[in-house]
Enzyme design. Structure first.
Site, PDB file in Angstrom:
ATOM      1  N   GLU A   1      28.585 -49.875  35.361  1.00  0.00           N
ATOM      2  CA  GLU A   1      26.902 -49.569  36.837  1.00  0.00           C
ATOM      3  C   GLU A   1      27.187 -50.954  38.049  1.00  0.00           C
ATOM      4  O   GLU A   1      28.350 -50.810  38.768  1.00  0.00           O
ATOM      5  CB  GLU A   1      25.608 -49.694  36.415  1.00  0.00           C
ATOM      6  CG  GLU A   1      25.214 -50.212  37.371  1.00  0.00           C
ATOM      7  CD  GLU A   1      23.800 -50.219  36.704  1.00  0.00           C
ATOM      8  OE1 GLU A   1      22.880 -50.571  37.099  1.00  0.00           O
ATOM      9  OE2 GLU A   1      23.391 -49.700  35.360  1.00  0.00           O
TER      10      GLU A   1
ATOM     11  N   ARG B   1      12.674 -53.540  31.128  1.00  0.00           N
ATOM     12  CA  ARG B   1      12.744 -52.470  29.815  1.00  0.00           C
ATOM     13  C   ARG B   1      12.145 -52.468  28.888  1.00  0.00           C
ATOM     14  O   ARG B   1      11.904 -51.610  28.280  1.00  0.00           O
ATOM     15  CB  ARG B   1      13.670 -52.162  30.361  1.00  0.00           C
ATOM     16  CG  ARG B   1      13.657 -49.988  29.865  1.00  0.00           C
ATOM     17  CD  ARG B   1      14.655 -49.632  30.900  1.00  0.00           C
ATOM     18  NE  ARG B   1      14.362 -48.869  31.762  1.00  0.00           N
ATOM     19  CZ  ARG B   1      13.491 -47.422  32.550  1.00  0.00           C
ATOM     20  NH1 ARG B   1      13.694 -47.315  31.556  1.00  0.00           N
ATOM     21  NH2 ARG B   1      14.396 -47.949  33.975  1.00  0.00           N
TER      22      ARG B   1
ATOM     23  N   ARG C   1      23.252 -46.801  27.839  1.00  0.00           N
ATOM     24  CA  ARG C   1      22.430 -45.705  28.009  1.00  0.00           C
ATOM     25  C   ARG C   1      20.915 -45.915  27.601  1.00  0.00           C
ATOM     26  O   ARG C   1      20.883 -46.700  26.796  1.00  0.00           O
ATOM     27  CB  ARG C   1      23.363 -44.928  27.008  1.00  0.00           C
ATOM     28  CG  ARG C   1      22.564 -43.334  27.623  1.00  0.00           C
ATOM     29  CD  ARG C   1      22.955 -42.284  27.287  1.00  0.00           C
ATOM     30  NE  ARG C   1      22.404 -41.199  26.579  1.00  0.00           N
ATOM     31  CZ  ARG C   1      24.018 -40.075  26.238  1.00  0.00           C
ATOM     32  NH1 ARG C   1      24.764 -40.111  25.659  1.00  0.00           N
ATOM     33  NH2 ARG C   1      23.397 -39.142  26.441  1.00  0.00           N
TER      34      ARG C   1
ATOM     35  N   GLU D   1      19.220 -41.120  29.250  1.00  0.00           N
ATOM     36  CA  GLU D   1      19.212 -41.743  28.122  1.00  0.00           C
ATOM     37  C   GLU D   1      17.499 -41.602  27.520  1.00  0.00           C
ATOM     38  O   GLU D   1      18.320 -41.864  26.396  1.00  0.00           O
ATOM     39  CB  GLU D   1      18.503 -43.061  29.353  1.00  0.00           C
ATOM     40  CG  GLU D   1      19.898 -43.560  30.276  1.00  0.00           C
ATOM     41  CD  GLU D   1      18.987 -44.253  30.792  1.00  0.00           C
ATOM     42  OE1 GLU D   1      19.561 -45.716  31.153  1.00  0.00           O
ATOM     43  OE2 GLU D   1      18.003 -44.832  31.638  1.00  0.00           O
TER      44      GLU D   1
END
Length: 785
Positions: A254, A332, A364, A737
């Site tokens: 990413e 998160r 992930r 995910e």
């Protein structure tokens, strides 16, 4: 969405129009590259034919964890066979930085090195082998500096890459004081190497007018474009980044593909020759970041039944030497500490520890697994302390089913409006024979002194969307050619997960043509601009919606043309099974397209989608950051040898909520893959740095990912029948995910087996990964009393 926006719904509402069973979404089509994969004909970046004059690059890496570079002698490197050129940080005409959010991550170290493996210089030679040999001939004099290597050391030194985060709701301290019972403890959960089959690679080709065309194995072509443009001090329109497919990404491509893309581009631009930079596996693992390791300290209050009344947790991650994506990962983790449970009073703190190790990055789950496993560990302890089955304690703490229960608001303020965890858990409890097997395992352990079986049931609730609101957007192009064939381009990248297959299904369905009529081309920044990364499980959601929007526009133009040509009303024209139904006539799709072209009807369109109703306040850590939630649960049964620490997964049952699945076969495959990958993270994949800060597990010989022999012989995966409440693409749900949380059940089944050694009366201090050594330590701890 009105019925005219979906040809399947039109046919469904008007049975006289044709067979209502026709559809291209919701069917188990093979992966669009499946045959190419099997035949070895699927081309990856390293498979592209090399242009005449192609050179090869290699990176010179730091041998110190933290040091000042006193001097560098390149004489032996320059004299090495085949060497063309050497580049250092000072050779970048623009910005020597590849940090995705904060600009604290140099492409090449400049004066200071901050981890063993940090790139310092680039060597370009006539071959890959010659470049790799040459970089090892450098002579560097270092002045060593103090190094911080673990998250615990980082917290003690108050060494952070970002300010600490804090989220509070209610009064956790008062709730703890009033609670009948309290549990406190510490937990360590290790990191994980992405271990994609295709390593980091970029192939940069200079083009006219200061242009550069970069073939890059990346999840984020637009970010590669930005980094290259800034590094070379050119406009973004001079940089074209293309990716047909990756041999796996899992988050590791990413942001961290940027270093390789920029390095190859610098060399290619300066030499005006194509340059390929392909990482050897050892170099790849030494240079790149992994899943964040987390350390937790927690205190939780609960009642006699196991209902959680208050919770305090402090998490510290190993961020590495720079910020990279550690901030969003920590966010998160905070937002997923609740997992599937309502927590009325919480005090959650998260810190991103700055360490002299690789800068950790996306993986992930992106912090979600690290947040959720902490509360699962706590619930497991509560159940054992009370002598209850952990499943009963879990069910007691689930989010409520509706508003009247007052238990459906997350700690960050978002309403859980689509909760199906009660129904899903009940279905899996029954289909897995959980209660019966629990009794059988307890009986087995009572008469088996060495081999112990364990069983665990774990749920998950996973939010879908990027943490950063503006990233939740996508674009697409749909071209219909005069022969009726369709070409699609979108901003997502294919890394084996099947996004191209799903987007092609969406377009085929929208136009009423067969899937074989539609082809998806390579992701390319010159076609779709300003794309978001293919990450956060949003690939099919965002790009599917954008492609649907583009196809709908073409279909509406064709419907208007058909109505003008054959009579009737455009809204009544139907597209399905390669035919167009208009005013009682059935016209082959290709014939209508050919006639529309002659009539100068536009047969292509762009599409765009932005996820609605998202908002997030990073200062207060409140808002509605997720479009919806994906739910799931798993039951795992293991057997553990308490004398050796060896174990085996005997059976796994998984039930996953994919909504109205776009492609059940691909989704089930994703669940299976995520389960095994997550199991590896929690059991076998141990990252280990020596005291000098060198990663010693940097090859398959020292780093153990799961193999086929680790998969259970009895592996039962099903999709839960559901329909997304949110207006996602065809009411499907993401499947990238969330299922990685399902193998929590494996870890807790191992812990359950160890607990039987002490008649289930003690909590084994098992840490993750639960390697053989960790299992033996936990067995010894509870055996010793």
């Amino acid at each position: 969405m009105n019925k005219q926006a979906d040809p399947f719904l039109v046919a469904e509402s008007n049975k006289s129009a044709g067979p209502i069973a026709w559809a291209e979404v919701g069917r188990s089509h093979p992966h669009e590259s499946a045959i190419l994969h099997v035949l070895g004909e699927a081309t990856y970046t390293d498979d592209l034919p090399e242009l005449h004059g192609t050179l090869h690059a290699a990176l010179g890496l730091s041998q110190k964890a933290h040091a000042r570079i006193v001097s560098i002698n390149f004489d032996a490197v320059k004299a090495a066979p085949g060497v063309i050129s050497i580049y250092t940080a000072s050779d970048f005409p623009g910005t020597n930085d590849c940090g995705p959010i904060i600009h604290d991550d140099p492409i090449l170290a400049d004066g200071i090195v901050e981890y063993v493996g940090q790139p310092i210089f680039i060597v370009v030679a006539e071959s890959h082998d010659l470049a790799r040999r040459a970089v090892r001939k450098v002579e560097i004099v270092y002045e060593e500096l103090p190094a911080i290597l673990t998250p615990v050391e980082a917290r003690a030194a108050q060494s952070f890459v970002l300010p600490p985060m804090s989220l509070k709701r209610g009064d956790a301290q008062q709730a703890l004081q009033n609670a009948p019972h309290r549990v406190t403890g510490k937990l360590h959960v290790g990191g994980q190497e992405q271990f994609y089959l295709e390593g980091q690679i970029s192939y940069a080709i200079p083009t006219e007018s200061k242009g550069i065309h970069v073939y890059c194995s990346t999840q984020h072509p637009s970010e590669m474009q930005h980094v290259i443009a800034h590094a070379l001090d050119i406009h973004s329109h001079n940089v074209q980044v293309e990716c047909r497919r990756m041999g796996g990404g899992f988050g590791g491509k990413e942001s961290q593909s940027a270093l390789w893309a920029a390095a190859a581009s610098l060399a290619a631009t300066n030499l005006r020759r194509p340059v390929k930079l392909r990482a050897d596996r050892d170099d790849d693992m030494m240079v790149t970041g992994k899943r964040h390791e987390f350390y937790y300290e927690y205190e939780v209050g609960y009642d006699d039944q196991g209902l959680i009344l208050g919770a305090k947790v402090e998490m510290v991650s190993r961020a590495g030497f720079s910020a990279d994506l550690s901030g969003p990962v920590a966010t998160r983790a905070v937002c997923h500490f609740d997992n599937a449970y309502y927590l009325s009073d919480v005090d959650i703190k998260a810190m991103c520890g700055k360490t002299n190790t690789q800068s950790n990055t996306a993986f992930r789950g992106f912090g979600g697994p690290q947040g959720a496993i902490a509360i699962e560990y706590i619930v497991d302890e509560i159940a054992r302390n009370l002598g209850k089955d952990a499943l009963d304690v879990r069910k007691l703490n689930f989010y409520g089913r509706n508003d009247t229960e007052g238990r459906n608001i997350t700690q960050y303020g978002q309403k859980v409006a689509d909760n199906v965890i009660h129904e899903l858990a009940a279905e899996l409890e029954q289909s897995s024979d959980y209660r019966k097997r629990r009794a059988e395992i307890t009986a087995f352990n009572a008469v088996s002194p060495v081999l112990k079986k364990g069983l665990a049931f774990t749920p998950h609730k996973f939010g879908i969307a990027f943490n950063v609101t503006h990233l939740n957007q996508a674009g697409a192009l749909v071209h219909v050619y005069v022969d009726g064939s369709v070409l699609v381009n979108h901003g997502g990248t294919e890394m084996g997960q099947g996004i191209n297959t799903k987007v092609a299904q969406v377009v085929a369905h929208e136009l009423g043509v067969s899937l074989g009529t539609v082809r998806v081309t390579a992701t390319d920044t010159s076609k779709i601009a300003n794309t978001s990364a293919t990450a956060a499980s949003t690939g099919a959601d965002l790009n599917g919606k954008a492609a649907q929007d583009a196809a709908r526009q073409v279909r509406e133009r064709l419907a208007e043309f058909a109505a003008k040509t054959y009579g009737g009303i455009a809204a009544d024209v139907q597209f399905y099974a390669q035919q167009v139904q208009v005013n009682g006539q059935s016209i082959p799709f290709a014939d209508l397209v050919g006639k529309a072209y002659l009539a100068r009807v536009q047969l292509w369109s762009d599409g765009f989608y932005a996820t609605p109703h998202l908002h997030w306040d990073s200062k207060t850590m409140t808002g509605s950051p997720f479009s919806y939630y994906a739910y799931g649960a798993a039951v795992s049964e293991v057997i553990v040898d308490t004398l050796t620490g060896e174990w085996r997964l005997l059976r796994a049952d998984a039930l996953y909520d994919a909504g109205n699945s776009l492609n059940p076969a691909i989704d089930i495959g994703q669940v299976e893959g995520a389960f095994i990958q997550g199991m590896g993270w929690l059991t076998t994949e141990e990252l280990w740095w020596n005291k000098a800060g060198k990663l010693m597990t940097h090859a398959p010989s020292t780093y153990k990912i799961p193999a086929i022999s680790d998969c259970p012989e009895d592996f039962r995966v099903k999709l839960f029948k559901n329909r997304n409440v949110a207006d996602s693409i065809h009411r499907s749900k993401a499947v990238g995910e969330p299922p990685l949380l399902l193998p929590f059940s494996v870890f807790f089944a191992i812990r359950d087996a160890i607990a039987s050694v002490a008649d289930y009366k003690k909590n084994p201090p098992l840490q993750a990964p639960a390697t053989g050594e960790a299992i033996l330590k936990a067995v010894e701890a509870i055996s010793a009393g």
